[in-house]
Structures are given as C-alpha cells and as structure tokens.
Enzyme design. Structure first.
Site, mmCIF file in Angstrom:
data_model
loop_
_atom_site.group_PDB
_atom_site.id
_atom_site.type_symbol
_atom_site.label_atom_id
_atom_site.label_comp_id
_atom_site.label_asym_id
_atom_site.label_seq_id
_atom_site.Cartn_x
_atom_site.Cartn_y
_atom_site.Cartn_z
ATOM 1 N N TYR A 169 0.814 -1.218 0.000
ATOM 2 C CA TYR A 169 0.000 0.000 0.000
ATOM 3 C C TYR A 169 0.851 1.274 0.000
ATOM 4 O O TYR A 169 0.626 2.202 -0.767
ATOM 5 C CB TYR A 169 -0.940 -0.011 1.218
ATOM 6 C CG TYR A 169 -1.629 1.284 1.480
ATOM 7 C CD1 TYR A 169 -2.791 1.620 0.797
ATOM 8 C CD2 TYR A 169 -1.108 2.210 2.388
ATOM 9 C CE1 TYR A 169 -3.418 2.830 1.024
ATOM 10 C CE2 TYR A 169 -1.727 3.420 2.614
ATOM 11 C CZ TYR A 169 -2.883 3.728 1.939
ATOM 12 O OH TYR A 169 -3.495 4.933 2.152
ATOM 13 N N ASP A 191 -8.913 -2.562 -1.231
ATOM 14 C CA ASP A 191 -9.961 -1.625 -1.668
ATOM 15 C C ASP A 191 -9.369 -0.450 -2.438
ATOM 16 O O ASP A 191 -10.016 0.110 -3.318
ATOM 17 C CB ASP A 191 -10.745 -1.113 -0.457
ATOM 18 C CG ASP A 191 -9.832 -0.600 0.642
ATOM 19 O OD1 ASP A 191 -9.100 -1.435 1.221
ATOM 20 O OD2 ASP A 191 -9.829 0.605 0.911
ATOM 21 N N LYS A 240 -11.533 -8.920 5.121
ATOM 22 C CA LYS A 240 -12.083 -7.602 5.435
ATOM 23 C C LYS A 240 -12.756 -7.016 4.195
ATOM 24 O O LYS A 240 -12.102 -6.741 3.198
ATOM 25 C CB LYS A 240 -10.972 -6.656 5.906
ATOM 26 C CG LYS A 240 -11.525 -5.304 6.330
ATOM 27 C CD LYS A 240 -10.429 -4.259 6.507
ATOM 28 C CE LYS A 240 -9.806 -3.887 5.184
ATOM 29 N NZ LYS A 240 -9.026 -2.646 5.204
#
Lengths: 248, 519
Positions: free
Chosen positions: B262, B297, B369
């Site tokens: 990330y 996401d 998640k």
C-alpha cells in the site's frame, strides 16, 4: 395564504405546505424528557406543527430524533443570486479542437492535493488518463500537458513547479474538510501566489466535495468545481477562459 | 457457505507466482534494516518519551547513531553497551543521548557476552509482556465468546482521542465488534511517531502509544459491561509501520492495517523501505497474535471495479505470501476487498457476488475484510444507505470475516454519532434477515457467477506470472500495479534503508523468528 410565483416554500404533498424533515442527535436520554427537548429545539427554530416521529437511543447519554415540522418562512425567488461556472461544456474531442483552433498550443495544467490532504480521489478523477464515469481525464487530452503532483503537496512546491513549467492553470483538490481545513489550505495557497506574483499569470481552480464556485470566487480563485463535476467541465472552462483572456 | 468451484490449476498457478514474487525479496529481508526498524527495537527495549523540541527519543538515538555511521551494527547493541557501562536501563541511556550528555560510539566497549546477556534479559521482559497481552485477549474471547462473522467494524475519526472514546463506547453499545481509530490525514508520511495523548488532527487524530492505551482501557470497560470483547484496530502503514505495530502489540490492539505494498503505490514511499518495514511489522503482529488487514480496496477507488477486479486478487495473493514470511497464520490474515462496482451497471450484484465468493473461496481460513462502497456514495444519503444495505447483504451471504460498515454520509463528513448508529442498525437488520440463506443457495455450475470468478482468477494468475517473470521492482517501475509507476530507488524514506554489518543484531527479530518457526 397568498400564492406568488416568486415565493418559495417547502413542498411536502401540497403547494406551500412548508413541510420539512429533520434528523439530529442530542445529548439527552431517550425518554419523554428527551423528546420534549427535541421539540423545544425545533420550536425555537421558529417551526410549527412539530411531530417528533422517531426516537432512537444512541447510548452513552445521546439520542437520535427524527421529526417533521412546518416552516413559516419563505424565500423570494426573484432575489436569488448564485455564481456558477457559465462557460459551455464540450467533450474531449471538441475541447482539443477548440484549443488547437483558438490557442494553437497545448495548455499546461498542474494539479495537486495540497498541504495535509492525502485523498487523491478527486484530482485523479479529473486528471488521470482513465478519468471517472466515462469521462477521460486531462492526461488523455491531446491539447493538455497535465501534471498530477498527487497527495500532500506543500503550496510552495506546487507554485514552484507551476512557475518552472510556465503553467496555464493550477488545479487544487481538497477532500478533507474537518474543522474547515480546506478553507485554510486554499487561502494559504492563494496568498502565497499573490505574494510571489503568480496569481495573475495562471488560472487558479479548486475542487472538492464541499467546494462551490461561489466559495472559490470568494477565496480568490477563478473557479470552483464541486461534487458531480467531470474532467469535461474543468477542461472546457480552462480552454474557453484562457482563450478569452488572450483575446482581451 | 455458497460453494464456488475454482480451477485448481489456476489457483496453483496464481499462488506459485505470488510465492515466487515474495521469494525474490528475501535478500532485502536478510541483508538490510531501516531507521524505523531500529526505532522499533529501541521502543521494544523500553525507550519512550520525547527529548528536546519534543523529538521522540527513539528518533533521537537512531539519528545520533546514523550521524556517527554506527547504525549498521544495530541500535540495540550500542544502547545496551552503554546501559551496561553506566549500569542504567535503556531509557536512561536514551535520555542522556537526548540531552547531549553522551556519545554512544565513544563509550568503552564492554564484554560482548555481558552485553548480549543484558540485551537478552531486557528483550525477554518485553516479549513476556507481549505474550501476556496475547493471553489476555484469548482469555477475554474464552470468557465472552468468539467474534461474530461478519464482525461489525466501524471507525471513529473526531480528531480528538477523548471525543473518539465517547463515540467508540456508544458504537460498542450499539453492537460494533471492532473500533478503528482513524489517524490524522498526514501521519503516514511522518518519519516518527508523536508522543502522548493527542486532541488534534484532520480526519482523525494521531496514532500514539498513549492514545492506544486510552482507547484500550475504555473498550475493556465496555467489553466487561456488554459481555462482548470489543476489538481495537489502527493503521501500521506509512513510514513507521513496525513502530506502530510494536506500540499496538504493547497496548493490546487486536488488529492492524498492515499491507505489504500500500505505502509504495498509494503513498509514494520507497519500495524497498516499505517491503522491509512490513516484514518486521508483520512479524511483531504475528508474535502478538494481532490480526493483520490489507488494503485491496484502494485498487478499486479510482480504477474500474469490474475491469480491474483481478488486481484485488493478485494483491491478496502477494499479501498472503509476504504474510507467511513473517509468520502470520492464515486465520490472522484479514485480506481486503471492496464493494465498489458502479450501481448503474445492470447485474452489478452478480459481479459483486462473484468477486466476494472468489475471495472467500481462495482464502477459506482468512477473516476477510470487506470494504464498503465509497466511490459511488454521494450527497444523497438515502441512496448511500441503500447501497450499504446491499453491501451488507453480500457480506452476510458470503460470510466475510469483517464488514467495514459503510456510512450514509461517506461522501460528506467523518461520521457523526447518528450516522454510525444508523449504519449499525442497517447491518444488524440485514445480517439477521439474511441469516443462513447461503445454505439454501446453489450456483448454476456453468452460470455467470462461477464463470466470472474463474475469469478474474485466470487474469490474476496471468498477471502474477508476468510480474514474477520480470521481477517485482521492474513491474512496479512500469506501473503495472494500479497504473502507478514506482521506482525502486525513488519515493519517500529511501534514505532510511541501510545494509547490515556482519555483527548487526536485532534481538527481537532473532527471537521472534525462532519462536514463530521461521527460517
């Protein structure tokens, strides 16, 4: 009640009935006491026929109220003034063509999320090749040299780059708005630009979910684009406004 | 769970390629350390607090050693050497460095065996505390029962830790299982962790050890009263990944956002720095029994969620392989994905179901998640609430591990008290209503959903094989991940990575690897 074409009141299910919907929470218990607190609050706002129809315990001493009430105020439609971006909106091909025809060189646009803001979703939607919702971003335009500096760019860095690239426009995105941080950041940038003598040399445009054109003008920008704006809106504005400035 | 047949060949192809990608970074984990890893070691040796100008003491000591070109031996050795020489604890050593009273490199070198024994003692004291925190969590779960699935995850983000506590307590009483305290928007790019309780920040307040302690204490109280263990989570991303993980482990956070890539892609942090930092950060989480979560996401917030669905799968597989290297157990890998398909698309629900089932089937043990719609959340709060209900429906139907609840005001502001309450009400109703519906549903074997899931898997396998063949750093440099180009030697924090000397020592890395059974 006098019905006037210019008088505006809320419409529930009958003309000018003034019905409005409310949802808010209070630091009171979910009880008859709490409900009365909600009703009195609405009453002090000048509302009538108050019906507190929903009450939900939020725990820790807070309660959510849902209410309907009638407002006694109205607005005179003839006195409404709003500032909106008035340039027509063209698609990508038309904008590229417009710039070729009228300006004859590619326009350099530098974009960034300034200061503490790390949320690039807005600036990316306008600038990235892909764009958003079937509108390509400025990077895809033949007649834009689009430079996206990304997140958390200090105002000083943005202006330095704009000067070095001899930019035609600066695009600033502000997504985080807690405690009005976006106003502080946008004001800082424009003050810095004025101090450095850059303000008049390029267009300053801001965007974000809580930005309106009116707010942008007030803060000293050339335009502001809020939710629902696309690359086409921004690109058309830049092309047409720069052309107008050249002609003047 | 709804049964989804995946091509075993493609599952193997994709996993093998991801393993090859992770293996190709072993040299970095073996031969290098970073400034934040050294600061983490100091924190674990008991150094905390701030010196002159409020600069955190772990930074003071590491900067001091870096300036003297001494860091290659590891901060632990220098500090323990001084501790032995002066017969004080590491905290006092750090304070002396902070007030310019000593130079760690000119203190006479003590008997090496003595230094190592002292280091061992201090390290063992901290590790015993981490094991105690882990045991406490397990006791709570024994006492109050396991977490529901999907667990209800909500955020608090007032920018003031004391206000966050009020909102977290209220959310827990409403039914939240997991509280995430959002950090201030700029924290990931700070190369230090602020000290003490904080009441400022934008879009959240700082992650500090004191803030962790304050929130954990409040949630332990509510857990006892509600007879339900409330999990606490924060964000170990950015330039201080292992430090945040260490602080979380010390204060019994239960989960940690801890993605392998990330920082590289979405925060422009140097690729080597990020990979190295996540390695140690995740090892601390593995040791402390902390569930990690990953940020897939983010791949879908700007790119199209249908076209780029395979990037989520690819990232999940890479995250899985790097997590294995740090000793994370499958049941502690909260791999991420998101409900981000344009609601205007006909049959969008079938696509969402296919993607959600693919993740669940590919990682059956993982407490996945699931992230809510954000891209198509608008100022129309009523529609966003509806979108969130659909998201909750898919979450329950496919048995995701953690449902990060969407807020109707997602596009407007950080959640108000009432927004969070309505989100919990929404989830509780949908979860109850959908219940065991999955048991009564079978997919058409050659129907759209299995075909779509297998297409995405095949694309992910192709993509991962391509990356494995050309090398991760080359692929990052060419912008193959999320269309973002990241150079191996570019990005923030690159200067903080350094090669270790032969006599380098990090007692925690050594002991954790041994106890976790890692080579």
């Amino acid at each position: 009640m006098k019905i006037s074409k210019n008088i505006i009141r809320p419409y529930g299910d009958t003309a000018n009935d003034g019905k409005m919907q409310f949802s808010f929470s209070l630091p009171v218990p979910a009880s008859e006491y709490g409900k009365e607190a909600a009703r009195l609050l609405l009453k002090q706002m000048g509302l009538q026929d108050i019906e507190v129809c929903g009450m939900r315990d939020l725990h820790e001493g807070f309660t959510h109220f849902i209410a309907y009430a009638t407002t006694t105020v109205s607005i005179d439609g003839s006195r409404i003034r709003v500032k909106v971006v008035e340039t027509p909106v063209m698609d990508m091909a038309a904008t590229d063509e417009y710039i070729s025809q009228h300006i004859g060189r590619p326009l350099t646009v530098i974009g960034a999320c300034i200061e503490s803001d790390a949320h690039t979703v807005g600036i990316d939607a306008i600038m990235n090749m892909k764009g958003y919702n079937h509108r390509y971003g400025l990077e895809r335009y033949r007649m834009f040299n689009a430079i996206n500096l990304g997140a958390q760019v200090p105002s000083e860095t943005l202006l330095a780059r704009a000067r070095c690239e001899n930019a035609d426009a600066i695009l600033v995105s502000q997504v985080v708005t807690q405690k009005n941080i976006h106003i502080k950041n946008l004001t800082h940038l424009i003050e810095l630009a004025e101090a450095e003598g850059l303000r008049g040399k390029m267009l300053f445009i801001c965007g974000g979910p809580r930005i309106t054109h009116e707010l942008a003008i007030e803060l000293g920008y050339d335009a502001g684009f809020g939710t629902g704006s696309y690359a086409t809106d921004v690109a058309s504005f830049i092309a047409i406004t720069i052309d107008e400035r050249i002609e003047n | 769970m709804i049964k989804l047949e995946l091509s075993p060949q493609n599952v193997e192809r994709a996993r093998n390629a991801a393993a090859r990608i992770a293996d190709s970074i072993d040299w970095l984990f073996r031969d290098f350390s970073s400034v934040t890893i050294e600061r983490t070691v100091l924190r674990l040796l008991g150094i905390d607090g701030a010196g002159k100008n409020g600069k955190p003491l772990p930074n003071v000591v590491v900067d001091h050693l870096a300036e003297l070109q001494a860091l290659k031996r590891g901060a632990a050795w220098w500090v323990t050497n001084a501790a032995v020489a002066r017969d004080v604890d590491p905290q006092e050593v750090a304070e002396m460095v902070g007030w310019d009273e000593i130079d760690l490199t000119t203190i006479p070198v003590q008997d090496n065996a003595l230094v190592l024994r002292r280091m061992e003692e201090i390290a063992e004291r901290t590790l015993a505390h981490l094991r105690l925190q882990r045991a406490r969590r397990e006791e709570y779960l024994q006492k109050f029962g396991a977490r529901r699935r999907p667990a209800i995850y909500v955020i608090v983000a007032t920018g003031n830790i004391h206000e966050d506590v009020i909102q977290a307590r209220a959310a827990a009483r409403e039914g939240a299982d997991i509280i995430a305290v959002i950090r201030s928007t700029a924290q990931s790019l700070l190369d230090y962790v602020p000290y003490g309780a904080t009441t400022v920040g934008f879009g959240g307040t700082y992650a500090t050890q004191e803030n962790f302690r304050i929130m954990r204490t409040a949630l332990d109280e509510v857990s006892e009263e509600e007879r339900r263990y409330i999990w606490l989570t924060n964000y170990a991303s950015g330039l201080c990944m292992p430090e945040i993980s260490a602080m979380g482990a010390l204060e019994r956070l239960d989960m940690m956002l801890n993605d392998a890539m990330y920082g590289i892609l979405f925060r422009d942090i140097n690729p080597r720095r990020t990979l190295l930092d996540q390695y140690f950060s995740r090892m601390i989480n593995a040791y402390a029994g902390v569930e990690i979560q990953t940020g897939e996401d983010n791949y879908l917030t700007t790119a199209d969620a249908v076209e780029k669905a395979y990037t989520v799968t690819a990232s999940q597989l890479i995250n899985e392989q790097f997590a294995i290297k740090s000793g994370i157990k499958p049941e502690k890998m909260g791999l991420g994905h998101a409900f981000e398909i344009n609601p205007d698309l006909p049959d969008s629900l079938s696509y969402e179901l296919a993607h959600a089932l693919l993740t669940r089937t590919l990682f059956p043990a993982a407490p996945v998640k699931y992230m809510p719609p954000t891209k198509f959340a608008s100022g129309n709060i009523f529609f966003t609430h509806l979108l969130d209900a659909m998201f909750n429906f898919v979450g329950q139907l496919t048995g995701q591990g953690v449902q990060l609840l969407g807020m109707m005001t997602e596009a407007i502001h950080t959640p108000h008290l009432v927004d969070r309450s309505l989100a919990i009400e929404n989830a509780q109703y949908i979860f109850r209503a959908v219940g065991n519906l999955a048991e009564h549903i079978q997919l058409e074997p050659d129907g759209f959903i299995p075909r779509r899931a297998n297409d995405v898997l095949a694309q992910a396998a192709d993509f991962l094989e391509g990356v494995a063949d050309e090398g991760l750093f080359i692929a990052l440099g060419k912008g193959e991940f999320a269309d973002i180009k990241r150079c191996e030697t570019g990005g923030k924090g690159q200067m903080g990575v350094f090669p270790k000397d032969d006599d380098y020592i990090n007692p925690f890395l050594t002991k954790m690897k041994r106890e976790l059974g890692l080579s």
